[in-house]
Design an enzyme around this catalytic site. Structure first.
Site, mmCIF file in Angstrom:
data_model
loop_
_atom_site.group_PDB
_atom_site.id
_atom_site.type_symbol
_atom_site.label_atom_id
_atom_site.label_comp_id
_atom_site.label_asym_id
_atom_site.label_seq_id
_atom_site.Cartn_x
_atom_site.Cartn_y
_atom_site.Cartn_z
ATOM 1 N N HIS A 1 3.785 33.817 -53.663
ATOM 2 C CA HIS A 1 4.467 33.464 -52.411
ATOM 3 C C HIS A 1 5.940 33.191 -52.717
ATOM 4 C CE1 HIS A 1 5.886 30.993 -49.060
ATOM 5 N NE2 HIS A 1 5.069 31.735 -48.342
ATOM 6 N N GLY B 1 10.035 30.528 -43.001
ATOM 7 C CA GLY B 1 10.229 29.085 -42.845
ATOM 8 C C GLY B 1 11.213 28.707 -41.745
ATOM 9 N N GLU C 1 6.735 39.649 -47.294
ATOM 10 C CA GLU C 1 7.364 38.476 -46.704
ATOM 11 C C GLU C 1 8.811 38.382 -47.169
ATOM 12 O OE1 GLU C 1 4.105 35.553 -45.450
ATOM 13 O OE2 GLU C 1 4.659 35.031 -47.490
ATOM 14 N N SER D 1 8.153 34.073 -40.261
ATOM 15 C CA SER D 1 8.523 33.717 -38.884
ATOM 16 C C SER D 1 7.802 34.551 -37.825
ATOM 17 C CB SER D 1 10.034 33.805 -38.678
ATOM 18 O OG SER D 1 10.693 32.796 -39.411
HETATM 19 P P1 PGA Z 1 6.484 31.056 -41.565
HETATM 20 O O1 PGA Z 1 5.839 31.132 -43.000
HETATM 21 O O2 PGA Z 1 5.637 31.881 -40.634
HETATM 22 O O3 PGA Z 1 6.479 29.609 -41.214
HETATM 23 O O4 PGA Z 1 7.875 31.630 -41.659
HETATM 24 C C1 PGA Z 1 5.387 32.354 -43.494
HETATM 25 C C2 PGA Z 1 4.937 32.231 -44.917
HETATM 26 O O5 PGA Z 1 5.558 31.517 -45.710
HETATM 27 O O6 PGA Z 1 3.921 32.852 -45.278
#
Ligand code: PGA
Length: 258
Positions: free
Chosen positions: A96, A174, A168, A212
């Site tokens: 991640h 985030g 991602e 997001s």
């Molecule tokens: P988020 O997180 O949807 O809050 O941006 C995604 C992730 O870190 O997998």
């Protein structure tokens, strides 16, 4: 028809008790979706045991957010595949963005974890994504290819059907993340698909999009070619909201398949 993949990583949120409540609610709310959706949740380590006691008949697949590749050893603070095996988990999330960029993990470390996760019978969910600087330099596809080629190096073709990939982009994740446009996601998923086909020609490894994801952008993301599901953070951390998001995208996913 392929089931829609929908999952969330709870990061360092929710205690064991909160995770239990969340999973119990999500399990009930999504009861009628079992054959259409592969639903997964990745809680914190201390919540895993309660989580696996809460979920019935694999209605929700469970995963760990990280794993040390060795079975045991002098690695204070780490968790081994043998420890995770006792918890009835299906998935180990590897690489991640926060592991790579907050904890400075390398592609080589992610690779060791992928190989160990597969050897211990887990699905390895390898996360890849470029930083804002790499995107600005026009090297996103090169970065993704490198993360995939190193991260999946040495995976035996017969184990590769236990790999999932999540794209991602680091800059999209985030509270400070900027959601990626659907066009950008389509291009990157096409490039990821090309690399995966090169590595494992006989397989269609699922590729999820994360970063997001929310009710405003989920529909335009799920209809993109090579997007096999959504990996959601904040927008999925209330069971009712996650259930609503799943129901919002499912018909579009099904139309894309037909
Ligand atoms: P988020 O997180 O949807 O809050 O941006 C995604 C992730 O870190 O997998």
């Amino acid at each position: 028809m392929k089931p829609l993949l929908m999952g969330t990583n709870l990061k360092m949120y929710k205690t064991a008790a909160q995770t239990q409540d969340y999973l119990a609610a999500l399990q009930t709310l999504t009861q009628d979706l079992r054959s259409d959706v592969t639903l997964f949740v990745i809680p914190s380590y201390p919540a895993l045991e309660r989580a696996s006691n809460t979920v019935k008949d694999k209605a929700i697949l469970l995963g760990a957010q990280n794993m040390h590749p060795e079975e045991q050893g002098q690695f204070t603070g780490e968790v081994s595949p043998l420890m995770l095996q006792e918890l009835n988990l299906d998935i180990v999330e590897i690489g991640h963005s926060e592991r790579r960029h907050v904890f400075h993990e390398t592609d080589e470390q992610e690779n060791r974890k992928v190989l160990s996760a597969l050897d211990h019978g887990f699905t390895a969910l390898l996360c890849v994504g470029e930083t804002a600087e790499q995107k600005a330099s026009g090297i996103s596809d090169e970065v993704l290819a490198m993360q995939l080629k190193i991260g999946l190096s040495g995976v035996k073709p017969e184990q590769a059907d236990h790999i999932w990939v999540a794209y991602e982009p680091v800059w999209a994740i985030g509270v400070n993340g900027v959601p990626a446009s659907a066009d950008y996601v389509r291009e990157r998923h096409a490039s990821i698909r090309r690399v995966l086909t090169q590595l494992f020609p006989a397989l269609e490894i699922p590729v999820l999009y994360g970063g997001s994801v929310n009710p405003q952008n989920a529909e335009e993301l799920i209809v993109q070619p090579n997007v096999d599901g959504l990996f959601t953070g904040r927008a999925a951390w209330e069971a009712e909201k996650f259930n609503a998001l799943i129901r919002q995208v499912l018909p579009l996913w099904q139309r894309k398949q037909s």
